[in-house]
Every structure is written in structure tokens, then in C-alpha cells.
Design an enzyme around this catalytic site. Structure first.
Site, PDB file in Angstrom:
ATOM      1  N   ARG A   1      -5.095   3.612 -15.253  1.00 14.00           N
ATOM      2  CA  ARG A   1      -5.581   4.460 -14.290  1.00 14.00           C
ATOM      3  C   ARG A   1      -4.766   6.029 -14.441  1.00 14.00           C
ATOM      4  O   ARG A   1      -4.313   6.403 -13.696  1.00 14.00           O
ATOM      5  CB  ARG A   1      -5.144   4.121 -12.961  1.00 14.00           C
ATOM      6  CG  ARG A   1      -5.971   2.436 -12.615  1.00 14.00           C
ATOM      7  CD  ARG A   1      -5.613   2.218 -11.131  1.00 14.00           C
ATOM      8  NE  ARG A   1      -6.249   0.793 -11.007  1.00 14.00           N
ATOM      9  CZ  ARG A   1      -6.224   0.416  -9.597  1.00 14.00           C
ATOM     10  NH1 ARG A   1      -5.633   0.901  -8.701  1.00 14.00           N
ATOM     11  NH2 ARG A   1      -6.714  -0.869  -9.526  1.00 14.00           N
TER      12      ARG A   1
ATOM     13  N   ASP B   1       0.823  -1.048  -0.029  1.00 15.36           N
ATOM     14  CA  ASP B   1       0.146  -0.007  -0.021  1.00 15.36           C
ATOM     15  C   ASP B   1       0.980   1.378   0.078  1.00 15.36           C
ATOM     16  O   ASP B   1       0.307   2.113   0.280  1.00 15.36           O
ATOM     17  CB  ASP B   1      -1.040  -0.089   1.236  1.00 15.36           C
ATOM     18  CG  ASP B   1      -1.976   1.073   1.050  1.00 15.36           C
ATOM     19  OD1 ASP B   1      -2.453   1.392  -0.104  1.00 15.36           O
ATOM     20  OD2 ASP B   1      -2.595   1.887   2.152  1.00 15.36           O
TER      21      ASP B   1
ATOM     22  N   ASP C   1      -2.880   8.122  -4.996  1.00 20.16           N
ATOM     23  CA  ASP C   1      -4.437   7.781  -4.579  1.00 20.16           C
ATOM     24  C   ASP C   1      -5.153   8.633  -3.984  1.00 20.16           C
ATOM     25  O   ASP C   1      -4.591   9.452  -2.816  1.00 20.16           O
ATOM     26  CB  ASP C   1      -4.085   6.461  -3.626  1.00 20.16           C
ATOM     27  CG  ASP C   1      -3.819   5.125  -4.378  1.00 20.16           C
ATOM     28  OD1 ASP C   1      -3.671   5.396  -5.817  1.00 20.16           O
ATOM     29  OD2 ASP C   1      -4.222   4.153  -3.803  1.00 20.16           O
TER      30      ASP C   1
ATOM     31  N   ASP D   1       2.463   0.637  -5.095  1.00 20.46           N
ATOM     32  CA  ASP D   1       0.984   0.825  -5.348  1.00 20.46           C
ATOM     33  C   ASP D   1       0.876   1.415  -6.350  1.00 20.46           C
ATOM     34  O   ASP D   1       0.947   1.544  -7.560  1.00 20.46           O
ATOM     35  CB  ASP D   1       0.375   0.920  -3.932  1.00 20.46           C
ATOM     36  CG  ASP D   1      -1.104   0.556  -4.153  1.00 20.46           C
ATOM     37  OD1 ASP D   1      -1.676   0.207  -4.965  1.00 20.46           O
ATOM     38  OD2 ASP D   1      -1.916   0.782  -3.125  1.00 20.46           O
TER      39      ASP D   1
END
Length: 361
Positions: free
Chosen positions: A234, A154, A183, A179
Site C-alpha cells: 500500500r 482502526d 488513511d 492499522d
């Protein structure tokens, strides 16, 4: 590479405004002289604290450490006197600048508290090992640094969660973390990511955690003048929230460019999507079931003025009218038609820049 100079477009709201100015007011591209595309934030480097409140888009109210003293980072150690970590955990506003260039090896996430500006202008500072963590913090500006090689479960280059607001990430180079690179999840909102370069990575930017986090319906993010350089997917992947994408250049992705998951709304304006040799699909729809709903649904994407190069296929559905209109949330933004000149200037001006540190007047 030399520093990138820019000039900011403006618009008039008066009744006598020309048709061009009326278009610019609502974010539509307007023609400019042959000198080339106009980039945003022309005045942001005039003085040190001119960054405060200067962002375009949803993060436009971010003031960072505007009202705090200057903190000078004099050590590249992970912690201790004169370090970036010491500054970031200090309570109260700080405007953080660097007196040294080099690499800071982070052993744990570098947690940033509210009302901080991390201002890398004037030096070249690279964070490796871990990344920045913005947890329940407000009014943070991160400008002109590099983050790469974040290792561990993470570990993102910049992690914004939970419930963080008024964030601006500008002119950062982000690459190669275990990761994501950025985010934005768990109810974090009113965020702008601008003039950043993303490279050497798979899952680049996640906005909205997963279908169980229905609180992410509040998320609002603006992403503009960024360069997604061969990153796999993404750009971003969005769930629940609203994302305004404009004047970004995305090339040679490995799966898709942007993805609309459950209830997502993506407004894509005047971006350049240049496919690589193999993968041509630009927009992907990911049906999911929100935890508080019975139906499995994807989101919606509206594309206006985007350029699709090298066989890139938009694969749009008919859900464009369901997408929000940015002008309902902010009056103006600096946007150019998608063109070869825009592609060149985004490649040059996105990511860390060798700009001098402005005076603190």
C-alpha cells in the site's frame, strides 16, 4: 543527520520559454547542474508561516492556521494547559509550535480541528499510543513530527476521514501502528503527502475506503519525495480516486508497491522502485465491484520515467491512457529524473528533520 537544504525549481509560461522550461511547466523532469537533485520547498523554512499555501499538488491550497495566533506547546502531557490536545481542539485558526522536545503518550486519538498548523520544526516531538484524527476538518498542515506505536482497532498514525479537505502532511516519520500509517477515505480530498518516511509497517497507506464508498470518487491525492522504507504494501492502495506519485523511493516491499483498486487512477512519474530479494511485482491491480455498478473492474496506472531496480517488474496493463493528467489540475511541480542521486537525497530528506524553527515575521 544534518538538516536537508533544498532549492525549488521554477518554470516560465511565456511564449518565449525554452523547451526545458516548457517541459518543467508540465511536470516533466528537466536537467540540473551536477550539484544534485533540486528538492521542493526551498523557501518554506525562511519564515514560520511560509508553509501556508506552499504545498505542491492537490493539497496546494492548504493554509493551516495562517491567520491565527501562535500557540506554544509547553507540556508533554496528554491533555491540559499548554498541551497539543488543548491546541488541536480549540476552535479557530492556530499556528502550533513546540517549546519542548520529547514523547507525548496519547490515550485516545488526537482530533485536529480546522485551520490548524502543527509545526514541529525546532524540536523533536514523538506521538505514541494513538495517532492524529482529521474528521470533517479543513486547512490543516502537519509538519516535522513523528508518530509511531499506535495501538488499537482502526488506529492509524494519521487518519483523514470523513470529508476533510485541503490537508498537507510534510516531513513526518510514521511507523508501527495497528492499522495504517496514513488513511485517506470517506470523501476526503485535495491532500498532499510530501517528504515523509514510512517504516516498520504492513498496510502503509490506504486511499479510498472500500467498494461501497462510491463517494470516494472525489478523492485527489499527491504523494511526492516520500521514502517507503521496507514497508510491506500500500504505497498506496487506491480506490476510486486520483493519485499523483512523483520522486518517491520505495524499496524492499513485501507484497507490492502500489495497487489500483476499483476505478482508481494512478499517475506514477519518476519514482524509484527497488525490489527486495523476494517480491518483485511493483504495480498490482485489484478488481472490485463498486456498489452502484454491475461490473467488476480494477483501476488504471500510467508509469512515466519510473526506475525499476533489482529486478522489479512493473506488470503494467494497457490502461495508461485512462489515467488523468496532473497538468490538467495544477501547473507545476518540482520533479527530477529517477536517479541514484535522487534516491540518496530522498533517503536523507524524508521524515523528521533537525531544522530550526524559523522566525515568525
Amino acid at each position: 543527520m544534518g538538516a536537508c537544504s533544498s532549492s525549488r525549481s521554477s518554470s516560465s509560461a511565456s511564449a518565449s520559454a525554452s523547451a526545458m522550461d516548457a517541459m518543467a511547466l508540465h511536470g516533466h523532469p528537466r536537467p540540473h547542474p551536477a550539484a544534485g537533485p533540486i528538492m521542493p520547498y526551498a523557501d518554506a523554512d525562511r519564515t514560520l508561516r511560509a508553509l501556508a499555501g506552499a504545498a505542491e499538488g492537490f493539497g496546494r491550497h492548504a493554509i493551516g492556521g495562517l491567520h491565527g495566533p501562535l500557540y506554544r506547546v509547553t507540556s508533554l502531557e496528554d491533555d491540559g494547559h499548554g498541551t497539543l490536545r488543548q491546541a488541536c481542539r480549540t476552535q479557530g485558526p492556530l499556528w502550533i509550535v513546540f517549546e519542548v522536545s520529547g514523547t507525548i503518550h496519547l490515550h485516545t486519538y488526537l482530533r485536529v480541528s480546522s485551520h490548524k498548523t502543527i509545526d514541529g520544526r525546532g524540536q523533536r516531538v514523538r506521538l505514541v499510543g494513538k495517532g492524529l484524527q482529521l474528521r470533517e476538518c479543513h486547512h490543516v498542515i502537519v509538519c516535522n513530527i513523528e508518530v509511531e506505536g499506535g495501538r488499537g482497532h482502526d488506529v492509524d498514525a494519521i487518519q483523514i476521514k470523513p470529508a476533510s479537505t485541503n490537508i498537507w502532511i510534510d516531513r513526518c516519520s510514521l511507523a508501527d501502528c495497528d492499522d495504517g500509517l496514513i488513511d485517506i477515505t470517506r470523501g476526503s480530498t485535495d491532500i498532499t503527502v510530501s517528504r515523509c518516511r514510512f517504516s516498520r509497517h504492513d498496510k502503509t497507506m490506504l486511499v479510498g475506503a472500500d467498494p461501497t464508498h462510491t463517494g470516494d470518487r472525489c478523492i485527489r491525492v499527491t504523494i511526492h519525495h516520500c521514502f517507503f522504507d521496507g514497508t510491506r504494501q500500500r504505497h498506496p492502495r487506491l480506490r476510486f480516486g486520483k493519485a499523483h506519485l512523483y520522486n518517491n523511493y520505495t524499496r524492499d516491499w513485501g507484497i507490492y508497491a502500489a495497487c489500483a483498486g476499483v476505478e482508481a487512477q494512478i499517475a506514477s512519474q519518476c519514482n524509484i522502485y527497488e525490489a527486495g530479494r523476494d517480491k518483485k511485482t511493483v504495480f498490482k491491480y485489484m478488481p472490485e465491484k463498486a456498489a452502484d455498478r454491475d461490473d467488476v473492474v480494477a483501476g488504471w496506472i500510467r508509469s512515466e520515467g519510473d526506475a525499476f531496480l533489482n529486478g522489479a517488474r512493473p506488470c503494467l496493463d494497457d490502461g495508461g491512457p485512462a489515467v488523468f493528467r496532473p497538468e490538467e489540475y495544477y501547473e507545476r511541480w518540482t520533479m527530477e529524473p529517477a536517479s541514484p542521486a535522487l534516491k540518496e537525497v530522498v533517503q536523507l530528506c524524508a521524515g523528521w528533520q533537525p531544522v530550526p524553527r524559523p522566525p515568525d515575521n
